[in-house]
Each structure stands twice: as C-alpha cells, then as structure tokens.
Design a protein around this motif. Structure first.
Motif, short mmCIF file in Angstrom:
data_model
loop_
_atom_site.label_atom_id
_atom_site.label_comp_id
_atom_site.label_asym_id
_atom_site.label_seq_id
_atom_site.Cartn_x
_atom_site.Cartn_y
_atom_site.Cartn_z
N UNK A 1 0.82 -1.21 0.00
CA UNK A 1 0.00 0.00 0.00
C UNK A 1 0.85 1.26 0.00
N UNK A 2 2.03 1.20 0.60
CA UNK A 2 2.91 2.37 0.61
C UNK A 2 3.47 2.64 -0.78
N UNK A 3 3.88 1.57 -1.47
CA UNK A 3 4.38 1.75 -2.83
C UNK A 3 3.28 2.25 -3.75
N UNK A 4 2.09 1.74 -3.57
CA UNK A 4 0.97 2.22 -4.39
C UNK A 4 0.71 3.70 -4.12
N UNK A 5 0.73 4.10 -2.86
CA UNK A 5 0.50 5.50 -2.52
C UNK A 5 1.57 6.40 -3.10
N UNK A 6 2.84 5.99 -2.97
CA UNK A 6 3.94 6.81 -3.47
C UNK A 6 3.90 6.95 -4.98
#
Length: 422
Positions: free
Chosen positions: A206-211
């Motif tokens: 989810x962090x990679x998707x957000x970034x």
C-alpha cells in the motif's frame, strides 16, 4: 454574442463537437495475428497490413497527414513472446510503409512517419489464449480537445468529492511502513515473525501504491502543459505545471535529449545517474517492488532541435529508458508476477487451485505493464526535458488516453454546464 456562439458553448454544442472528433478516430482490430518483433514472418506482416488497409477503407479513412495520438493494445500467446517495446517497434513500422501484396492505393497506411506521433501508449498482455492487436489513432488536435474536456470533467467531479482526503489517507500508509520498520525489533517480539512479515508485506504494497500513484501526471496537469484551456484561464498553469513536473522528486528527471552527433552515450549516462539518484532517495520503500508499474514519459524538446534529429517517442522509451529502468528496479510486466503463489497455496489453497493459468511465459517477466509518452511543444528560450514516472499499475486504471475517454463518458452521461472554456 451570436446564436451560433451560444450553441457552441451549450451542452448540445460541446457534444456535437465531441461526436465530430469521435468520427475522426480510427479503431483497428486485428485478430489471429501474433504480435511479434522484427522477426515476424512476411506472411504475417502482409496479413496485418491487409487488415489495417481493409478497415481504413471501410471507414473511408486515408493516411494521417499531421500529428496524431496512437494507442497499441497487444495480446500475445507464444511461450517465446518478445517484450512489448520490441513488438511496438515492428508494428509502428508496419503501420507506416505499405508492403508488397497489400491492397491499398497509397504508399503509406495509417501515417507517413513515426515523427507524426505526438502521444503514444503501448499495453501488452502475455500468455493469453488468442492473439490480438488493437490500434486506436486520432488527430493530435482532437486529442488535445478531448484532454481539455476531460480536465474540465475532472474538476467538476472533484467539487464536493472526498478525493483529496483519500489522498491524505493513502499517504498514511507510508508513515505506517516507516514506523513498522523503524521499530522492527520491538514489533517482531510483540507480533512474532510471521505476523510481522505479513504486515510488512501489506504495508509495503500500500505504501508503494500510494507513493507511485502520486508520481503520475493527471489529465488537468497535462492539459495545462499543452496550454489548455486556451486564453486567460491558463496564463499561469502552463509553466507552473511544467515546473512542477520537472522538479518533482517522485519522477526521474533526465534532462535534454541528445541533439549533437555522438551525444547519445552521454544521455545514457544521465539516465543511469538519475536512476541511481532516484534509488538513493526511495530504495528504502520501493526495493523490492511488490506492485506492477507502468512508465509515463513527458518530453519537451529543446527549441533548437532540428526536425531531422527529433527523436521518435518509441525510440526514446525503447533505446534509452527501458534498458536501464527495468533491470535497475526489477519491474515486471504483469500483476501476476507480484503474487507469491507458494504462499497463496499455503494460506488459501482453494483460491490457488482455482487460479487459471497462474503465470505468463517466464521470458516475458521483465518489463513494465505499459508505457506512454507525450511530446510537449518546445518553448522558446527554455531548455527541453525528459521526465519519467514509475506509475503504480495495480488497479488496471489504464493510461491517460483511457482516463480521458472515461472522464468524457462520465461527463456525457451526467451532463455539465459552463462550457465557455472550450
């Protein structure tokens, strides 16, 4: 103001222009021809070009003379299928010069030269049961008008929506990931290794998707960089968004394309240096990548670039970007490569057993899910640039051309007002 002006600025007038632009768009669907690189057999080349010529004739469409926007949607079946960018190179050539034995009155099919392509999008899915090639093309002037309408539709849709709050919530994933890793020893002791690792995987996803969602240029931003809407409404937007894009730390900023003879190697070193700098900033979060990514490339040539050395969009991506980006970041060509099927089989054996054809051919693994490139007009007395984003491609939302079409469809279904901007 005349009645004609009133009509053109009404819902009916905007829709009339939209229908007129739609009539200038070309859709070509070629079945039973395997998308291949330059190794495509002559018989297949002729079959592809004949299908293109036949469908152009059916809609009474001649060769594009000016700039155009082009989208290739490819489906391969072979176990030794080549990468998308090598297939695209072959098809782009076949869409230009007519080969022998093809029934077409002109020397060129869809367009005369690759340099006419001002916006290019390529998507490829490997390991399917039936091959397919879909070509969509329209005059670039129509693309800009659609982009302007889509940008207006986005602004209207955002009024009263909670999209900005959703963006803020997405960014919280990055904070949670950082905190989870920072307190690894404590969290492992408290949660146990299995739970800690499972939660870490979820946070990283989810962090990679957000970034990487934040790295993408949106339809309103791109429209502004093309000077849309025209007139006083975009006095500041054009240069503001160009500056925003070229200064973003979420994108790879590579500088100007090579112009002088022998400068290609220096540009390749610039690509390598920028990849290294980007990894230094973000490796703590994106290594390893656990989400599929696409490439979004925004290019503005130097105003002094001679027409003869203006780089084709596909050449930029194929020759300079993909060879460095794919191995450096470990990007994959399909969402399925990011799924740990061994773990899935342990945790959810029923789902694993029911999953059809779990993986495409192994030789197609390295790559990106799709790529798109847009060429901005040169700005007098301003340098050129190449700005590249690794865009999260988890939800299959599609490229900017698809986003434009989707936004316009939504606007057309629900209606809108105040079209004085067009």
């Amino acid at each position: 103001m005349s009645r004609f002006d009133d009509f053109m600025k009404s819902d009916a007038g905007v829709r009339a222009r939209l229908r007129r632009r739609a009539g200038r768009r070309v859709h070509i669907l070629v079945e039973n021809v395997e998308p291949r690189s330059k190794k495509m057999h002559r018989e297949e080349q002729q079959k592809f070009q004949s299908a293109v010529a036949e469908q152009l004739s059916m809609v009474n469409r001649s060769t594009f003379k000016g700039g155009l926007a082009l989208r290739l949607d490819l489906v391969t079946t072979r176990h030794d299928a080549p990468q998308a960018h090598t297939i695209a190179k072959n098809l782009l050539d076949l869409l230009s010069v007519r080969g022998p034995g093809v029934d077409w009155p002109k020397r060129h099919l869809l367009y005369k030269d690759d340099s006419q392509i001002q916006a290019l999008s390529v998507i490829c899915r490997h390991g399917e049961k039936e091959p397919l090639i879909i070509v969509e093309a329209k005059p670039f002037s129509a693309m800009l008008d659609d982009l302007e309408l889509a940008a207006h539709a986005v602004r209207e849709a955002e009024m009263g929506s909670d999209e900005w709050w959703e963006d803020d919530r997405e960014r919280e994933w990055i904070d949670s990931y950082r905190e989870h890793v920072r307190n690894e020893a404590e969290n492992r002791q408290r949660l146990g290794d299995d739970v800690y690792n499972g939660y870490l995987t979820m946070l990283r996803f989810y962090s990679q998707r957000a970034l990487l969602r934040r790295s993408a240029v949106t339809a309103p931003m791109l429209g502004s960089m093309y000077g849309r809407p025209r007139g006083f409404l975009n006095v500041v937007g054009k240069e503001f968004w160009s500056g925003f894009v070229t200064q973003s730390k979420l994108r790879l900023q590579i500088g100007e394309l090579p112009i002088a003879k022998g400068s290609s190697e220096a540009f390749k070193r610039m690509v390598a240096d920028e990849i290294a700098a980007f990894k230094e900033r973000w490796d703590w979060l994106i290594s390893p990548l656990v989400i599929p990514v696409a490439l979004q490339v925004i290019i503005r040539p130097n105003p002094s670039t001679p027409t003869a050395v203006l780089h084709d969009l596909d050449n930029i991506v194929r020759d300079y970007l993909i060879p460095g980006i794919v191995p450096s970041f470990g990007t994959v060509s399909d969402l399925r490569w990011t799924i740990d099927f061994d773990d899935l089989e342990k945790r959810n054996p029923d789902i694993a057993a029911a999953w059809p054809d779990p993986l495409p051919p192994r030789g197609t693994r390295a790559g990106v899910t799709r790529y798109e490139a847009w060429r901005l007009p040169a700005v007098p007395d301003e340098p050129g640039f190449v700005s590249v984003a690794l865009v999260a491609d988890v939800d299959g939302e599609g490229d900017l051309m698809s986003e434009v079409d989707k936004r316009i469809r939504a606007w057309s279904q629900h209606g809108a007002h105040r079209h004085w901007y067009l």
